[in-house]
Design a protein around this motif. Structure first.
Motif, PDB file in Angstrom:
ATOM      1  N   GLU A 295       0.825  -1.205   0.000  1.00  0.00           N
ATOM      2  CA  GLU A 295       0.000   0.000   0.000  1.00  0.00           C
ATOM      3  C   GLU A 295       0.863   1.261   0.000  1.00  0.00           C
ATOM      4  O   GLU A 295       1.222   1.785   1.054  1.00  0.00           O
ATOM      5  CB  GLU A 295      -0.935   0.007   1.217  1.00  0.00           C
TER       6      GLU A 295
ATOM      7  N   GLN B  94       1.241  10.964   8.854  1.00  0.00           N
ATOM      8  CA  GLN B  94       1.431   9.799   9.710  1.00  0.00           C
ATOM      9  C   GLN B  94       2.765   9.838  10.460  1.00  0.00           C
ATOM     10  O   GLN B  94       2.852   9.396  11.604  1.00  0.00           O
ATOM     11  CB  GLN B  94       1.317   8.516   8.884  1.00  0.00           C
TER      12      GLN B  94
ATOM     13  N   ARG C 204       2.382  -4.088   6.271  1.00  0.00           N
ATOM     14  CA  ARG C 204       1.626  -3.757   5.066  1.00  0.00           C
ATOM     15  C   ARG C 204       1.091  -2.336   5.116  1.00  0.00           C
ATOM     16  O   ARG C 204       0.877  -1.707   4.084  1.00  0.00           O
ATOM     17  CB  ARG C 204       0.457  -4.732   4.896  1.00  0.00           C
ATOM     18  N   GLU C 205       0.858  -1.821   6.324  1.00  0.00           N
ATOM     19  CA  GLU C 205       0.302  -0.483   6.511  1.00  0.00           C
ATOM     20  C   GLU C 205       1.377   0.444   7.072  1.00  0.00           C
ATOM     21  O   GLU C 205       2.126   0.078   7.970  1.00  0.00           O
ATOM     22  CB  GLU C 205      -0.893  -0.531   7.468  1.00  0.00           C
TER      23      GLU C 205
ATOM     24  N   SER D 285       1.134   3.035   8.994  1.00  0.00           N
ATOM     25  CA  SER D 285       0.970   3.373  10.411  1.00  0.00           C
ATOM     26  C   SER D 285       1.671   2.359  11.303  1.00  0.00           C
ATOM     27  O   SER D 285       2.330   2.737  12.288  1.00  0.00           O
ATOM     28  CB  SER D 285      -0.517   3.457  10.767  1.00  0.00           C
TER      29      SER D 285
END
Length: 300
Positions: free
Chosen positions: A227, A237, A287-288, A290
């Motif tokens: 992503e 972020q 994967r993210e 954050s």
């Protein structure tokens, strides 16, 4: 397994050495300063200044990550020549050494970058995509990959790792951003709409190790999380992870005036996805964005 690394004293190379030494592999690092290799890479890692020092020892794999940092300073004619020689000329020397050997490694993993595609704009980019907008960085990566692929004629499996922005607490892109963000001076670059293909350092090490051992893997692989995010979201972020505001933009005109063509690396981007890696069965831990920034912020 005996693994030969170029660029082994860099951010990724040092982590690879730690990982592979822990797995019981034998490591040799080609370095301009071989005396520093044990200190930087581990006491059991051997440093050599010339490939000929390897002698007739069996080499099972070569990992070619050498290259002067591309974003450290403006691309003057002298800097371009250094960036070219530290990648293409070095890889040509590596190929000549491989051709001269009776025993050859099974695999060559060679570095590259998502900059291979140029500024991709809004297009989603997989490993089957063609370069969108060629610039110096794109030409550099294209030539680097084409040079490495010549090892296939020697019967060697060649893997090309197109790395995105590596997020690590020990150095690299994220480390350079930490101070301005901590001072409350962080924010989006230019419009903030450009895509940023990123990867956590732990996933970068894991995917290179994965590609080393998966004998069916060959050709290019996008080394970036599934992503990608826009630059404005990345800044938001990162500010959140560091508990700092992130609203001060860095104007495009200022970047272009100070960095020239190099500014294109910051103002452009690639919406790249690791299609080939995931199809091969690799699973990302981060994967993210954050989750990646939260984990790293504890050490920043």
């Amino acid at each position: 397994m005996h693994i030969l690394l170029t660029g082994g004293t860099g951010l990724i190379g040092r982590k690879l050495c730690q990982h592979w030494v822990g797995q019981g592999h034998r490591l040799t690092v080609l370095s301009r300063q071989p005396g520093q290799v044990k200190q930087l890479c581990g006491a059991s890692v051997r440093g050599v200044a010339q490939l000929e020092e390897v002698g007739d020892e069996t080499v099972d794999a070569v990992v070619n990550l050498a290259g002067a940092p591309i974003a450290d300073r403006p691309w003057t004619a002298r800097r371009r020549a250094l960036l070219w020689s530290s990648r293409i000329t070095l890889t040509e020397g590596l190929l000549a050494w491989l051709e001269s050997r009776t025993q050859r490694p099974e695999v060559l993993i060679s570095g590259s970058a998502v900059g291979w595609y140029g500024d991709g704009g809004e297009r989603e980019l997989s490993e089957t995509s063609q370069p969108v907008k060629e610039d110096f960085a794109s030409h550099l990566c294209i030539a680097w990959e084409e040079t490495a692929l010549r090892a296939e004629a020697l019967g060697i499996r060649v893997v090309l790792v197109r790395t995105g922005l590596v997020l690590a607490s020990q150095g690299g892109f994220l480390k350079r951003l930490t101070l301005p963000f901590k001072l409350g001076l962080g924010g989006p670059i230019g419009s903030g709409r450009q895509w940023m293909p990123w990867v956590h350092i732990d996933d970068q090490i894991a995917l290179i190790d994965f590609l080393l051992h998966q004998t069916q893997c060959r050709g290019p692989y996008n080394a970036c999380a599934p992503e990608p995010v826009r630059n404005r979201e990345f800044a938001r972020q990162l500010g959140h992870a560091l508990h700092r505001p992130a609203f001060l933009p860095l104007p495009s005109l200022l970047l272009k005036a100070g960095l020239g063509e190099l500014s294109g690396l910051l103002l452009g981007g690639q919406r790249a996805r690791p299609v080939a890696l995931q199809a091969a069965g690799f699973n990302f831990r981060y994967r993210e964005l954050s989750a990646a920034l939260t984990e790293l912020s504890r050490r920043l």
